[in-house]
Scaffold this motif. Structure first.
Motif, PDB file in Angstrom:
ATOM      1  N   ILE A  27     -17.770  10.547   8.587  1.00 41.20           N
ATOM      2  CA  ILE A  27     -17.134   9.243   8.448  1.00 41.20           C
ATOM      3  C   ILE A  27     -16.504   9.232   7.059  1.00 41.20           C
ATOM      4  CG2 ILE A  27     -17.487   6.751   8.350  1.00 41.20           C
ATOM      5  CD1 ILE A  27     -20.070   7.285  10.080  1.00 41.20           C
ATOM      6  N   ASP A  28     -15.201   9.109   7.020  1.00 40.64           N
ATOM      7  CA  ASP A  28     -14.477   9.169   5.749  1.00 40.64           C
ATOM      8  C   ASP A  28     -14.169   7.770   5.229  1.00 40.64           C
ATOM      9  OD1 ASP A  28     -14.225  12.040   5.574  1.00 40.64           O
ATOM     10  OD2 ASP A  28     -12.767  11.907   7.198  1.00 40.64           O
ATOM     11  N   LEU A  29     -14.760   7.434   4.084  1.00 35.90           N
ATOM     12  CA  LEU A  29     -14.431   6.204   3.369  1.00 35.90           C
ATOM     13  C   LEU A  29     -13.411   6.549   2.307  1.00 35.90           C
ATOM     14  CD1 LEU A  29     -17.964   4.640   2.650  1.00 35.90           C
ATOM     15  CD2 LEU A  29     -16.484   4.260   4.621  1.00 35.90           C
ATOM     16  N   VAL A  30     -12.376   5.722   2.188  1.00 36.84           N
ATOM     17  CA  VAL A  30     -11.351   5.962   1.175  1.00 36.84           C
ATOM     18  C   VAL A  30     -11.192   4.700   0.333  1.00 36.84           C
ATOM     19  CG1 VAL A  30      -8.954   6.575   0.702  1.00 36.84           C
ATOM     20  CG2 VAL A  30     -10.157   7.651   2.621  1.00 36.84           C
ATOM     21  N   PHE A  31     -11.582   4.808  -0.936  1.00 37.24           N
ATOM     22  CA  PHE A  31     -11.398   3.720  -1.892  1.00 37.24           C
ATOM     23  C   PHE A  31     -10.003   3.806  -2.487  1.00 37.24           C
ATOM     24  CE2 PHE A  31     -16.071   3.996  -2.213  1.00 37.24           C
ATOM     25  CZ  PHE A  31     -16.401   2.657  -2.155  1.00 37.24           C
ATOM     26  N   MET A  32      -9.312   2.674  -2.540  1.00 38.90           N
ATOM     27  CA  MET A  32      -8.022   2.570  -3.215  1.00 38.90           C
ATOM     28  C   MET A  32      -8.118   1.381  -4.156  1.00 38.90           C
ATOM     29  SD  MET A  32      -5.693   3.132   0.188  1.00 38.90           S
ATOM     30  CE  MET A  32      -6.779   2.138   1.198  1.00 38.90           C
ATOM     31  N   LEU A  67     -23.761  11.675   6.561  1.00 37.11           N
ATOM     32  CA  LEU A  67     -22.697  11.548   7.560  1.00 37.11           C
ATOM     33  C   LEU A  67     -21.355  11.160   6.954  1.00 37.11           C
ATOM     34  CD1 LEU A  67     -24.689   9.534  10.259  1.00 37.11           C
ATOM     35  CD2 LEU A  67     -24.324  12.011  10.140  1.00 37.11           C
ATOM     36  N   PHE A  68     -21.324  10.885   5.654  1.00 36.46           N
ATOM     37  CA  PHE A  68     -20.138  10.350   5.006  1.00 36.46           C
ATOM     38  C   PHE A  68     -19.482  11.328   4.045  1.00 36.46           C
ATOM     39  CE2 PHE A  68     -22.188   6.481   6.330  1.00 36.46           C
ATOM     40  CZ  PHE A  68     -21.166   5.591   6.548  1.00 36.46           C
ATOM     41  N   ASN A  69     -18.164  11.212   3.963  1.00 37.04           N
ATOM     42  CA  ASN A  69     -17.376  11.712   2.845  1.00 37.04           C
ATOM     43  C   ASN A  69     -16.793  10.473   2.178  1.00 37.04           C
ATOM     44  OD1 ASN A  69     -17.712  14.479   3.441  1.00 37.04           O
ATOM     45  ND2 ASN A  69     -15.942  14.481   4.795  1.00 37.04           N
ATOM     46  N   VAL A  70     -16.691  10.499   0.861  1.00 36.37           N
ATOM     47  CA  VAL A  70     -16.129   9.367   0.142  1.00 36.37           C
ATOM     48  C   VAL A  70     -15.050   9.879  -0.809  1.00 36.37           C
ATOM     49  CG1 VAL A  70     -16.587   7.362  -1.316  1.00 36.37           C
ATOM     50  CG2 VAL A  70     -18.371   8.189   0.246  1.00 36.37           C
ATOM     51  N   TYR A  71     -13.864   9.321  -0.645  1.00 39.46           N
ATOM     52  CA  TYR A  71     -12.725   9.694  -1.473  1.00 39.46           C
ATOM     53  C   TYR A  71     -12.199   8.458  -2.199  1.00 39.46           C
ATOM     54  CZ  TYR A  71     -12.832  13.641   1.737  1.00 39.46           C
ATOM     55  OH  TYR A  71     -13.236  14.723   2.478  1.00 39.46           O
ATOM     56  N   ALA A  72     -11.540   8.697  -3.309  1.00 36.28           N
ATOM     57  CA  ALA A  72     -10.829   7.639  -4.017  1.00 36.28           C
ATOM     58  C   ALA A  72      -9.394   8.108  -4.191  1.00 36.28           C
ATOM     59  CB  ALA A  72     -11.472   7.355  -5.367  1.00 36.28           C
ATOM     60  N   VAL A  73      -8.459   7.200  -4.010  1.00 36.84           N
ATOM     61  CA  VAL A  73      -7.042   7.506  -4.219  1.00 36.84           C
ATOM     62  C   VAL A  73      -6.546   6.590  -5.328  1.00 36.84           C
ATOM     63  CG1 VAL A  73      -4.741   7.534  -3.208  1.00 36.84           C
ATOM     64  CG2 VAL A  73      -6.706   8.245  -1.832  1.00 36.84           C
ATOM     65  N   PHE A  74      -6.097   7.211  -6.424  1.00 40.54           N
ATOM     66  CA  PHE A  74      -5.586   6.421  -7.540  1.00 40.54           C
ATOM     67  C   PHE A  74      -4.070   6.353  -7.459  1.00 40.54           C
ATOM     68  CE2 PHE A  74      -3.901   6.044 -11.891  1.00 40.54           C
ATOM     69  CZ  PHE A  74      -4.414   4.792 -12.188  1.00 40.54           C
ATOM     70  N   ARG A  75      -3.570   5.124  -7.389  1.00 41.74           N
ATOM     71  CA  ARG A  75      -2.138   4.849  -7.492  1.00 41.74           C
ATOM     72  C   ARG A  75      -1.994   3.781  -8.570  1.00 41.74           C
ATOM     73  NH1 ARG A  75       2.248   3.576  -2.738  1.00 41.74           N
ATOM     74  NH2 ARG A  75       1.583   5.669  -2.158  1.00 41.74           N
TER      75      ARG A  75
END
Length: 177
Positions: A27-32, A67-75
């Motif tokens: 389950i991929d969580l993506v923080f922006m 069960l998780f991957n956690v990513y952050a995307v910086f813009r």
């Protein structure tokens, strides 16, 4: 397991916070982050690391971390913080508070948020975090919360609950679903 940082494109920087396996099997969580200027990049990374830690520290999600991957995307945003009174600031995703209320925070540039989400290996649950110290958030296509050390994680758990379990609302004075 924590990993390093990776660059992705001219506008979005992908930062891997937790990687437990291939996106097809996680389950991929993506923080922006919204309202973080280029000079606030380190603050953004620290806030996303804190929110990730706090999210998985409590029992609600703790046992499910593998069960998780956690990513952050910086813009980077041109202005710091988020808008008020239905008027977005010049930020990456144009978050704003409706009227004078603190509770609900809305995005005005969902296409930019979708584009940033695609910068991650997978984006099952996109999350936009307002660079704002106060309570607030929203569920829906994007779980929205703030960087508040006091209430950000609580609101994030609540609004992710809408997305994970189609949880409803219950507020004083009505709004029961």
């Amino acid at each position: 397991q924590m990993t390093g940082e990776e660059k992705n494109g001219p506008e979005d920087e992908l930062i891997t916070l937790v990687e437990n396996g291939p996106s097809a099997n996680r389950i991929d969580l993506v923080f922006m982050g919204d309202g973080y200027t280029a000079d606030q990049r380190d603050l953004f990374v620290a806030d996303m690391q804190r929110l990730t830690h706090d999210l998985f520290e409590q029992q609600t999600f703790k046992s499910y971390l593998p069960l998780f991957n956690v990513y952050a995307v910086f813009r980077a945003s041109n202005e710091s913080g988020i808008g008020r009174n239905d008027t977005p600031k010049d930020t990456a995703y144009g978050l704003y508070r409706q009227g004078n209320t603190l509770r609900a925070i809305f995005p005005s540039n969902t296409s930019a948020a979708r584009e940033s989400c695609r910068s991650a290996p997978g984006c099952d649950y996109p999350i936009i975090i307002a660079n704002d110290p106060y309570y607030g958030g929203l569920g829906g296509e994007f779980a929205i919360s703030t960087s508040s050390a006091r209430s950000g994680t609580i609101v994030l758990r609540h609004d992710l609950g809408h997305n994970f379990g189609e949880g409803g609302e219950e507020y004083d004075g009505g709004g029961y679903f």
